[in-house]
Structures are given as C-alpha cells and as structure tokens.
Design an enzyme around this catalytic site. Sequence first.
Site, PDB file in Angstrom:
ATOM      1  N   CYS A  86      -6.522   3.020   7.110  1.00 14.88           N
ATOM      2  CA  CYS A  86      -5.618   2.326   6.182  1.00 14.88           C
ATOM      3  C   CYS A  86      -6.263   1.036   5.666  1.00 14.88           C
ATOM      4  O   CYS A  86      -7.240   1.095   4.942  1.00 14.88           O
ATOM      5  CB  CYS A  86      -4.259   2.085   6.863  1.00 14.88           C
ATOM      6  SG  CYS A  86      -2.953   1.732   5.674  1.00 14.88           S
ATOM      7  N   HIS A 200      -2.647   7.494   9.131  1.00 17.26           N
ATOM      8  CA  HIS A 200      -2.749   6.856  10.453  1.00 17.26           C
ATOM      9  C   HIS A 200      -2.770   7.877  11.592  1.00 17.26           C
ATOM     10  O   HIS A 200      -1.716   8.146  12.188  1.00 17.26           O
ATOM     11  CB  HIS A 200      -1.537   5.939  10.665  1.00 17.26           C
ATOM     12  CG  HIS A 200      -1.567   4.688   9.865  1.00 17.26           C
ATOM     13  ND1 HIS A 200      -2.185   3.534  10.301  1.00 17.26           N
ATOM     14  CD2 HIS A 200      -1.065   4.399   8.637  1.00 17.26           C
ATOM     15  CE1 HIS A 200      -2.055   2.585   9.391  1.00 17.26           C
ATOM     16  NE2 HIS A 200      -1.376   3.081   8.362  1.00 17.26           N
ATOM     17  N   GLU A 202      -3.630   7.403  14.552  1.00 21.29           N
ATOM     18  CA  GLU A 202      -3.210   6.733  15.801  1.00 21.29           C
ATOM     19  C   GLU A 202      -1.686   6.704  15.948  1.00 21.29           C
ATOM     20  O   GLU A 202      -1.167   6.389  17.003  1.00 21.29           O
ATOM     21  CB  GLU A 202      -3.815   5.323  15.876  1.00 21.29           C
ATOM     22  CG  GLU A 202      -3.060   4.222  15.149  1.00 21.29           C
ATOM     23  CD  GLU A 202      -3.285   4.208  13.639  1.00 21.29           C
ATOM     24  OE1 GLU A 202      -3.831   5.194  13.092  1.00 21.29           O
ATOM     25  OE2 GLU A 202      -2.884   3.210  12.996  1.00 21.29           O
TER      26      GLU A 202
END
Lengths: 224, 80
Positions: A86, A200, A202
């Site tokens: 990002c 994302h 994660e």
Amino acid sequence: MKVTILQFPGTNCEYDTEHAFKSLGAKTEILWHKSESVPTDTDLLVVAGGFSYGDYLRSGAIAKFSPVMRAVTKYANEGGKVLGICNGFQVLTEAGLLPGALKRNESLHFLSKHHHLKVVNNDNIFLKELENGNIVNIPIAHHDGNYYIDEDGLKELYANNQVLLRYCGADGEEKNPNGSVDAIAGVCNKTKNVFGLMPHPERAMEALLGSSDGVKMLQGFLEA
Amino acid sequence: MKAVVNVFLKAGVLDSQGKAVHHALESLHFNNVSNVRVGKQIIFNLDESDEQKAVTDVTKMCEELLANTVIEDYTIEFVK
C-alpha cells in the site's frame, strides 16, 4: 527468518504486518525511519502501509527522503528482498525502486473493501506458493491506488514478467476498482527482489476475519 | 524573489479530478468549458539574486521532490 518493518511518522500497518509475519514463525523488528542502516540479519524488509508524512505533496513523496531510505536503496541494490504494501508501494515507486506511479483512484473515492486478485506471474519468491491464474481475496484500503505506467514501460513489465497481480472479480472476470493501467495491483523490479502491491495480504491471515489468502502470499518469503 | 511552481498531470494521463470538476461545471450549465485540469501550486521565497542559479535550483527541486515526472509536468515562474 528475520523481517524488518519500516515505520515512518504516519505508518499505521506496522503492527498488523508484524503480527502476520510472527504468526508465520518469523522474527520481526520495527525500524524507525531515522535509522541510517538496515539490521544486518534482515532477510526481508517490509515498507508497511499507512499515510507516511500525512501523504503531503504526494503519497510517499516525503518518505523517500527519510534517512532510512538511503539504506533501503543500498540494501535493495545489493539484492536484499524488499516488500512494499500500500503506502509502502507508493514509497518504493517514488524512490525509484519500482517502476510506475500511483495516482488518485479514478472514482476519487477512498476504497476500503475485500477485492479479488489474479496471480499473473509466480516465477518469483513472493508468489511462488501460488499458481498463475489463482484467485485470492485480499483487502484493499487506498485513495491513491491507480497504477500508472506509460506504454513502453508496460510492455517492458510484461516482457520481464514483472506484473505480479491484477484486480479481478470472484470468478476471475475483468474488474478494475481504481482505474489502474491493465488493472495492475502489484509489480516487481527487473531483478525480482523488490515487490510492491496496493492490497494488504497482512490483513488476510485468518479466515475468521474474512480471508486467509494472505498466508500463501507472505509464506513465499519464508520458504526461500 | 518569489518562485511559483505549478504541477499538473501530463497530457495523456487521465485527470479524474479535472473530469469531475468539468462534470460539475456542466451541471451548473457552463457548457462552454473543456479540458479542465486540476493541479497544485507551490509558492516560496527564494533568497537568490543570480537568476540562472535560481532556475537551476528550482528545476532540481521539481525533478527531485515537487513533481513526480512519471505522471506530472511542472512550470516555474519567478515574481520579483
């Protein structure tokens, strides 16, 4: 396996990133941007998401002049593995470590939702746990995720297998949330040691929270 | 002297904000508008009497920071 995660003023995904890599069994360290070196035991350096320097001027524009970025550039040029997520992707394009640039989303809206992505090239350490054509479900959360590269640059990306991921629908159909050239969601550099993506992974580590597709993506780095 | 830097998306790079402003102007019945571009202006004082040096310095500022030349063009003006 040691993952070093960069933290600028305004970074807000460093702890999610730390949690994700810890859950995969990696050691982690969060590195403040004033540091002038990258810890020598680093196996992967992550530029985490957020709003470094409040996105002033342009997303990632000020962060590239932080003291740590000189060390990051040196680390990458020596073959070290770098992942920008990002805002981290925006920082890496601004720093010239990845080709192209990220513009304001075509709709001008901030987008925050799950989105499907198609794996375009898995012949790299990042996506090697996945197959080309696989579809993953990963959250996006950005205002400036509209990937731009000129025509010649785009040809070069495809010629070198540098396009990693493209946005798509649940069944792989064409779907472009932000106006990116060719719906590109992530790319790597020519030498395939620097990676960047707007989504994302994660935030997709537990099925209970919507998707665990991020596990297969981040795991690639651990099984080097 | 005062430096005035204008930064705009390059011709050929879609300017979504310009397009949105254009639509809004049309909805106000200004149908004589075309090619709307939204950019930013950066103004600062420059303590420099050598004009050539001023041009060199501000150009470098634009190339390194004020504009992202992958997607943006810039213009530089000086006001005394």
